[in-house]
Design an enzyme around this catalytic site. Structure first.
Site, PDB file in Angstrom:
ATOM      1  N   GLU A  30       0.818  -1.217   0.000  1.00 36.69           N
ATOM      2  CA  GLU A  30       0.000   0.000   0.000  1.00 36.69           C
ATOM      3  C   GLU A  30       0.852   1.266   0.000  1.00 36.69           C
ATOM      4  OE1 GLU A  30      -3.305   0.097  -0.434  1.00 36.69           O
ATOM      5  OE2 GLU A  30      -3.148  -2.082  -0.654  1.00 36.69           O
ATOM      6  N   GLU A  71      -5.166   4.747   8.161  1.00 34.29           N
ATOM      7  CA  GLU A  71      -4.822   4.304   6.804  1.00 34.29           C
ATOM      8  C   GLU A  71      -5.117   2.818   6.625  1.00 34.29           C
ATOM      9  OE1 GLU A  71      -4.092   5.805   4.120  1.00 34.29           O
ATOM     10  OE2 GLU A  71      -3.186   7.718   4.625  1.00 34.29           O
ATOM     11  N   GLU A  78     -11.801  -0.182   1.771  1.00 28.02           N
ATOM     12  CA  GLU A  78     -11.736  -0.116   0.306  1.00 28.02           C
ATOM     13  C   GLU A  78     -11.647  -1.507  -0.317  1.00 28.02           C
ATOM     14  OE1 GLU A  78      -8.616   2.554  -0.858  1.00 28.02           O
ATOM     15  OE2 GLU A  78      -9.854   4.315  -0.474  1.00 28.02           O
ATOM     16  N   LYS A  96     -16.404   4.659   0.117  1.00 29.18           N
ATOM     17  CA  LYS A  96     -14.952   4.747   0.018  1.00 29.18           C
ATOM     18  C   LYS A  96     -14.459   6.167   0.270  1.00 29.18           C
ATOM     19  CE  LYS A  96     -12.961   2.258  -3.256  1.00 29.18           C
ATOM     20  NZ  LYS A  96     -12.695   1.595  -4.551  1.00 29.18           N
ATOM     21  N   ASP A  97     -15.208   7.154  -0.187  1.00 27.17           N
ATOM     22  CA  ASP A  97     -14.823   8.547   0.069  1.00 27.17           C
ATOM     23  C   ASP A  97     -14.881   8.856   1.569  1.00 27.17           C
ATOM     24  OD1 ASP A  97     -14.430   8.986  -2.613  1.00 27.17           O
ATOM     25  OD2 ASP A  97     -16.335  10.037  -2.933  1.00 27.17           O
TER      26      ASP A  97
END
Length: 126
Positions: A30, A71, A78, A96-97
């Site tokens: 990631e 995070e 997500e 997701k936003d």
């Protein structure tokens, strides 16, 4: 997955293995985690350079941890959303936003904390 044959201690050790695996997957796959770890390293170097107090170290470490946790949770949300609905969907995009907002809040607050810790030290040098 919980193994019914595991005792308490063996179950905890298995849980730790899964957690370490998850951390490794985040760090190696990631980009957002890699970026936040880079900022964490910079903040740590600043901490040593400016000889921050124990309290400042605790607050800085807590801020770094909160950003990394946010995070990680955002990434998990997500991934689940993409698994449930791989194609674009308005409601999935909305979810997701919102999930992306959590690490943004955490990062913004950590910048405020960094300013409180480091701006007076930087101004004193100037």
């Amino acid at each position: 997955m919980k193994n019914p044959n595991d005792g308490f201690l063996k179950g905890r050790i298995r849980s730790i293995k899964f957690a370490v695996k998850g951390m490794w997957l985040l760090v190696t796959t990631e980009d957002s985690i890699k970026a936040q770890l880079t900022f964490a390293l910079i903040a740590t170097i600043f901490g040593f350079y400016f000889n921050i107090s124990a309290t400042e170290w605790m607050i800085q470490t807590l801020a770094i941890g909160i950003v990394l946790v946010a995070e990680a949770l955002n990434t998990a949300i997500e991934k689940v959303a993409d698994f449930i609905h791989p194609d674009y969907h308005k409601k999935i995009g909305f979810i997701k936003d919102i999930a992306a907002g959590a690490p943004a809040f955490a990062a913004f607050i950590s910048l405020i904390i960094a300013g409180i810790i480091y701006l007076p030290k930087i101004i004193a040098i100037l």
